[in-house]
Motif scaffolding. Sequence first.
Motif, PDB file in Angstrom:
ATOM      1  N   THR A  25     -27.273  -6.723 -29.344  1.00 35.79           N
ATOM      2  CA  THR A  25     -26.427  -6.090 -28.341  1.00 35.79           C
ATOM      3  C   THR A  25     -27.309  -5.025 -27.678  1.00 35.79           C
ATOM      4  OG1 THR A  25     -25.670  -4.525 -30.030  1.00 35.79           O
ATOM      5  CG2 THR A  25     -24.293  -6.467 -29.642  1.00 35.79           C
ATOM      6  N   PHE A  26     -26.718  -4.186 -26.810  1.00 33.75           N
ATOM      7  CA  PHE A  26     -27.504  -3.083 -26.253  1.00 33.75           C
ATOM      8  C   PHE A  26     -26.657  -1.843 -26.093  1.00 33.75           C
ATOM      9  CE2 PHE A  26     -25.960  -5.141 -22.369  1.00 33.75           C
ATOM     10  CZ  PHE A  26     -25.614  -4.071 -21.562  1.00 33.75           C
ATOM     11  N   GLN A  28     -26.877   2.517 -24.364  1.00 30.83           N
ATOM     12  CA  GLN A  28     -27.514   3.285 -23.296  1.00 30.83           C
ATOM     13  C   GLN A  28     -27.755   4.752 -23.626  1.00 30.83           C
ATOM     14  OE1 GLN A  28     -26.029   2.408 -19.329  1.00 30.83           O
ATOM     15  NE2 GLN A  28     -25.070   0.567 -20.118  1.00 30.83           N
ATOM     16  N   LYS A 103     -30.954  -0.664 -23.427  1.00 35.46           N
ATOM     17  CA  LYS A 103     -30.664  -1.552 -22.298  1.00 35.46           C
ATOM     18  C   LYS A 103     -31.964  -2.060 -21.670  1.00 35.46           C
ATOM     19  CE  LYS A 103     -28.040  -2.288 -18.161  1.00 35.46           C
ATOM     20  NZ  LYS A 103     -27.360  -1.752 -17.028  1.00 35.46           N
ATOM     21  N   PHE A 106     -33.307  -4.873 -23.843  1.00 40.07           N
ATOM     22  CA  PHE A 106     -32.452  -6.051 -23.727  1.00 40.07           C
ATOM     23  C   PHE A 106     -32.722  -6.789 -22.421  1.00 40.07           C
ATOM     24  CE2 PHE A 106     -28.676  -8.548 -22.962  1.00 40.07           C
ATOM     25  CZ  PHE A 106     -28.157  -8.863 -24.211  1.00 40.07           C
ATOM     26  N   GLU A 107     -32.769  -6.035 -21.318  1.00 37.01           N
ATOM     27  CA  GLU A 107     -32.940  -6.695 -20.023  1.00 37.01           C
ATOM     28  C   GLU A 107     -34.354  -7.213 -19.796  1.00 37.01           C
ATOM     29  OE1 GLU A 107     -31.332  -3.912 -17.231  1.00 37.01           O
ATOM     30  OE2 GLU A 107     -33.062  -2.581 -17.339  1.00 37.01           O
ATOM     31  N   ASN A 111     -30.378 -11.452 -19.633  1.00 32.94           N
ATOM     32  CA  ASN A 111     -29.478 -10.871 -18.649  1.00 32.94           C
ATOM     33  C   ASN A 111     -28.451 -10.002 -19.369  1.00 32.94           C
ATOM     34  OD1 ASN A 111     -27.428 -10.383 -16.764  1.00 32.94           O
ATOM     35  ND2 ASN A 111     -27.818 -12.312 -15.716  1.00 32.94           N
ATOM     36  N   PRO A 112     -28.384  -8.692 -19.060  1.00 30.56           N
ATOM     37  CA  PRO A 112     -27.458  -7.810 -19.768  1.00 30.56           C
ATOM     38  C   PRO A 112     -25.985  -8.159 -19.578  1.00 30.56           C
ATOM     39  CG  PRO A 112     -28.641  -6.614 -18.054  1.00 30.56           C
ATOM     40  CD  PRO A 112     -29.204  -7.990 -18.090  1.00 30.56           C
TER      41      PRO A 112
END
Length: 122
Positions: A25-26, A28, A103, A106-107, A111-112
């Motif tokens: 998962t991500f 921030q 984030k 992940f990106e 694709n987030p």
Amino acid sequence: MKTTFCIVFISCLVSMAFAAPGTATFYQQYTPSACYGNTPVGVMIVAASDPLWDNGAICGKIFTVRCTGPTNPFPHPCYDGKTVTVKIVDHCPGCGGTLDLSKEAFETIANPVAGVIDIDYW
């Protein structure tokens, strides 16, 4: 030159052979973190889930992560062949994934919009 290429290629294959499957998962908000408090440590970072946390013994460990597929109906979230190298800086109790990537990390691999992805990490 050929010898160097062969060594690098073989080490990549060996590393991937020992990859563990999981989900990512991500998040921030990167500070404070369980490992480094309010000290910023960059953005290519990750929080470890309960099974990996080991009372913080995993702090500072470096992982390479690759997206392997979707966990939900979002089609084709992975950026083919992309990997990201991340450092464990935090704990994510009950985060819903094996690794909770920043984030930015992940990106780099997916694709987030997908939110959650299947991964291999080593």
